[in-house]
Write a protein that holds these residues in place. Structure first.
Motif, PDB file in Angstrom:
ATOM      1  N   VAL A 134      -8.439   8.323  13.592  1.00 24.90           N
ATOM      2  CA  VAL A 134      -9.089   8.880  14.984  1.00 24.90           C
ATOM      3  C   VAL A 134     -10.064  10.748  14.333  1.00 24.90           C
ATOM      4  N   THR A 135      -9.424  11.057  13.265  1.00 15.39           N
ATOM      5  CA  THR A 135      -9.842  11.781  11.776  1.00 15.39           C
ATOM      6  C   THR A 135      -9.771  11.587  10.627  1.00 15.39           C
ATOM      7  N   THR A 136     -11.012  12.376  10.156  1.00 16.42           N
ATOM      8  CA  THR A 136     -10.472  12.425   8.662  1.00 16.42           C
ATOM      9  C   THR A 136     -10.632  14.338   7.923  1.00 16.42           C
ATOM     10  N   ASP A 137     -11.222  14.411   8.646  1.00 13.53           N
ATOM     11  CA  ASP A 137     -12.103  16.229   9.396  1.00 13.53           C
ATOM     12  C   ASP A 137     -10.571  16.768   9.223  1.00 13.53           C
ATOM     13  N   TYR A 138     -10.066  17.749   8.291  1.00  9.44           N
ATOM     14  CA  TYR A 138      -8.928  18.523   8.767  1.00  9.44           C
ATOM     15  C   TYR A 138      -9.250  19.266  10.357  1.00  9.44           C
ATOM     16  N   ALA A 139      -8.235  18.900  10.820  1.00  7.70           N
ATOM     17  CA  ALA A 139      -7.758  19.120  12.545  1.00  7.70           C
ATOM     18  C   ALA A 139      -6.187  19.289  12.476  1.00  7.70           C
ATOM     19  N   LEU A 140      -5.464  20.663  13.088  1.00 12.15           N
ATOM     20  CA  LEU A 140      -4.473  20.724  13.283  1.00 12.15           C
ATOM     21  C   LEU A 140      -3.544  19.787  13.821  1.00 12.15           C
ATOM     22  N   LEU A 141      -4.502  19.034  14.694  1.00  8.34           N
ATOM     23  CA  LEU A 141      -3.067  18.088  15.338  1.00  8.34           C
ATOM     24  C   LEU A 141      -2.897  16.829  14.687  1.00  8.34           C
ATOM     25  N   ALA A 142      -3.598  16.393  13.999  1.00  7.59           N
ATOM     26  CA  ALA A 142      -3.838  15.940  12.374  1.00  7.59           C
ATOM     27  C   ALA A 142      -2.506  15.868  11.618  1.00  7.59           C
ATOM     28  N   LYS A 143      -2.365  17.294  11.559  1.00  5.09           N
ATOM     29  CA  LYS A 143      -2.095  17.537   9.858  1.00  5.09           C
ATOM     30  C   LYS A 143      -0.299  17.383  11.067  1.00  5.09           C
ATOM     31  N   GLN A 144      -0.067  18.119  12.454  1.00  8.52           N
ATOM     32  CA  GLN A 144       0.902  18.216  12.759  1.00  8.52           C
ATOM     33  C   GLN A 144       1.855  16.402  13.516  1.00  8.52           C
ATOM     34  N   ALA A 145       0.495  16.121  13.798  1.00 11.04           N
ATOM     35  CA  ALA A 145       0.616  14.393  13.844  1.00 11.04           C
ATOM     36  C   ALA A 145       1.594  13.750  12.528  1.00 11.04           C
ATOM     37  N   LYS A 146       1.645  14.189  11.446  1.00  8.86           N
ATOM     38  CA  LYS A 146       1.267  13.009  10.097  1.00  8.86           C
ATOM     39  C   LYS A 146       2.856  13.722   9.649  1.00  8.86           C
ATOM     40  N   ASP A 147       3.076  15.544   9.898  1.00  7.33           N
ATOM     41  CA  ASP A 147       3.836  16.152   9.681  1.00  7.33           C
ATOM     42  C   ASP A 147       4.746  15.701   9.819  1.00  7.33           C
ATOM     43  N   LEU A 148       5.119  15.397  11.936  1.00  9.58           N
ATOM     44  CA  LEU A 148       6.165  15.369  12.553  1.00  9.58           C
ATOM     45  C   LEU A 148       6.321  14.038  12.037  1.00  9.58           C
TER      46      LEU A 148
ATOM     47  N   THR B 146       0.801  -1.196  -0.051  1.00 11.27           N
ATOM     48  CA  THR B 146      -0.552  -0.481  -0.310  1.00 11.27           C
ATOM     49  C   THR B 146       0.767   1.687   0.490  1.00 11.27           C
ATOM     50  N   GLU B 147       1.860   0.626   0.459  1.00 11.69           N
ATOM     51  CA  GLU B 147       2.676   2.642   0.890  1.00 11.69           C
ATOM     52  C   GLU B 147       3.538   2.534  -0.560  1.00 11.69           C
ATOM     53  N   LYS B 148       3.562   3.694  -1.700  1.00 18.20           N
ATOM     54  CA  LYS B 148       4.582   3.670  -2.462  1.00 18.20           C
ATOM     55  C   LYS B 148       5.815   3.901  -1.976  1.00 18.20           C
ATOM     56  N   HIS B 149       6.123   4.624  -0.917  1.00 19.08           N
ATOM     57  CA  HIS B 149       7.571   5.402  -0.424  1.00 19.08           C
ATOM     58  C   HIS B 149       8.098   4.144  -0.120  1.00 19.08           C
ATOM     59  N   LEU B 150       7.413   2.709   0.150  1.00 22.83           N
ATOM     60  CA  LEU B 150       8.173   2.004   0.150  1.00 22.83           C
ATOM     61  C   LEU B 150       8.685   0.968  -0.094  1.00 22.83           C
TER      62      LEU B 150
ATOM     63  N   VAL C  15       1.734   5.514  12.104  1.00 13.78           N
ATOM     64  CA  VAL C  15       0.797   7.578  12.816  1.00 13.78           C
ATOM     65  C   VAL C  15      -0.460   7.823  12.009  1.00 13.78           C
ATOM     66  N   GLU C  16       0.008   7.729  10.160  1.00 13.71           N
ATOM     67  CA  GLU C  16      -0.493   7.862   9.365  1.00 13.71           C
ATOM     68  C   GLU C  16      -2.192   7.094   9.226  1.00 13.71           C
ATOM     69  N   ARG C  17      -2.592   6.386   9.683  1.00 16.87           N
ATOM     70  CA  ARG C  17      -3.324   4.772   9.903  1.00 16.87           C
ATOM     71  C   ARG C  17      -4.882   5.553  11.282  1.00 16.87           C
TER      72      ARG C  17
HETATM   73  N1  ATP Z   1      -6.736  15.185   9.077  1.00 18.90           N
HETATM   74  C1  ATP Z   1      -5.388  15.747   8.734  1.00 18.90           C
HETATM   75  N2  ATP Z   1      -6.097  17.973   9.182  1.00 18.90           N
HETATM   76  C2  ATP Z   1      -5.147  18.740   8.463  1.00 18.90           C
HETATM   77  N3  ATP Z   1      -4.200  18.031   7.736  1.00 18.90           N
HETATM   78  C3  ATP Z   1      -4.414  16.774   7.734  1.00 18.90           C
HETATM   79  C4  ATP Z   1      -5.455  16.094   7.540  1.00 18.90           C
HETATM   80  N4  ATP Z   1      -4.464  15.100   6.843  1.00 18.90           N
HETATM   81  C5  ATP Z   1      -3.344  14.926   6.254  1.00 18.90           C
HETATM   82  N5  ATP Z   1      -3.384  16.177   6.217  1.00 18.90           N
HETATM   83  C6  ATP Z   1      -2.316  16.965   5.774  1.00 18.90           C
HETATM   84  O1  ATP Z   1      -1.669  16.404   4.499  1.00 18.90           O
HETATM   85  C7  ATP Z   1      -0.598  16.219   4.103  1.00 18.90           C
HETATM   86  C8  ATP Z   1      -0.737  14.571   3.524  1.00 18.90           C
HETATM   87  O2  ATP Z   1      -1.471  13.455   3.840  1.00 18.90           O
HETATM   88  P1  ATP Z   1      -1.547  12.031   3.557  1.00 18.90           P
HETATM   89  O3  ATP Z   1      -2.264  11.282   4.764  1.00 18.90           O
HETATM   90  O4  ATP Z   1      -1.906  11.837   1.840  1.00 18.90           O
HETATM   91  O5  ATP Z   1      -0.077  11.737   3.926  1.00 18.90           O
HETATM   92  P2  ATP Z   1       0.867  11.985   2.417  1.00 18.90           P
HETATM   93  O6  ATP Z   1       2.257  12.636   3.507  1.00 18.90           O
HETATM   94  O7  ATP Z   1       0.631  11.905   1.136  1.00 18.90           O
HETATM   95  O8  ATP Z   1       1.384   9.870   2.733  1.00 18.90           O
HETATM   96  P3  ATP Z   1       1.477   8.757   1.353  1.00 18.90           P
HETATM   97  O9  ATP Z   1       2.185   9.462   0.278  1.00 18.90           O
HETATM   98  O10 ATP Z   1       1.699   8.198   2.024  1.00 18.90           O
HETATM   99  O11 ATP Z   1      -0.436   9.227   1.290  1.00 18.90           O
HETATM  100  C9  ATP Z   1       0.228  15.601   5.915  1.00 18.90           C
HETATM  101  O12 ATP Z   1       1.326  15.721   5.616  1.00 18.90           O
HETATM  102  C10 ATP Z   1      -0.530  16.796   6.353  1.00 18.90           C
HETATM  103  O13 ATP Z   1      -0.326  17.827   6.041  1.00 18.90           O
END
Ligand code: ATP
Length: 116
Positions: free
Chosen positions: A76-90, A21-25, A69-71
């Motif tokens: 937890v949420t598929t809506d936009y959330a600042l903490l979700a963004k921060q977690a994925k970006d970290l 499922t992960e193109k980066h892998l 972490v992405e999963r």
């Molecule tokens: N629920 C959310 N709320 C806010 N921002 C989000 C949310 N989900 C994703 N993002 C932002 O979008 C970016 C991309 O998210 P995504 O889940 O598509 O991962 P990805 O980096 O594209 O990983 P992959 O390439 O493996 O799919 C995240 O790094 C984050 O900045």
């Protein structure tokens, strides 16, 4: 013993799922094959092999953790959330730091051998 075998099987399922499922892998797998080929062609010492394999393995481990972490965030949420963004970006930042350091170490190992 059964419990350990199950844990090992689940971990393998995680790796297989990640690869599917992960193109980066898949990109890292391709890169790892190239790097191992280059290492064999260049001729590395035992310590250099140790470092190269550690970096390759670490890259896979970081990417798998990033996918986890992405999963969890999406769970937890598929809506936009600042903490979700921060977690994925970290998590993505951690992968980027490791990839950058790995590339630097790779250049330090290979360039002097190619320019000899
Ligand atoms: N629920 C959310 N709320 C806010 N921002 C989000 C949310 N989900 C994703 N993002 C932002 O979008 C970016 C991309 O998210 P995504 O889940 O598509 O991962 P990805 O980096 O594209 O990983 P992959 O390439 O493996 O799919 C995240 O790094 C984050 O900045």
């Amino acid at each position: 013993m059964r419990k350990y075998i199950d844990s090992f099987r689940y971990a393998l399922e995680g790796i297989v799922h990640g690869m599917k499922t992960e193109k980066h892998l898949r990109f890292h797998l391709f890169s790892a094959i190239i790097v191992i080929g280059l290492s064999m062609w260049t001729g590395l010492s035992q310590t250099e092999w140790f470092i190269v394999l550690l970096l390759i393995g670490g890259m896979f481990a970081f990417e798998l953790m990033n996918a986890a972490v992405e999963r969890v965030v999406d769970l937890v949420t598929t809506d936009y959330a600042l903490l979700a963004k921060q977690a994925k970006d970290l998590a993505a930042g951690a992968v980027l730091v490791y990839a950058f350091v790995s590339a630097c170490i790779g250049l330090i190992i290979f360039i002097p051998k190619w320019w000899r």
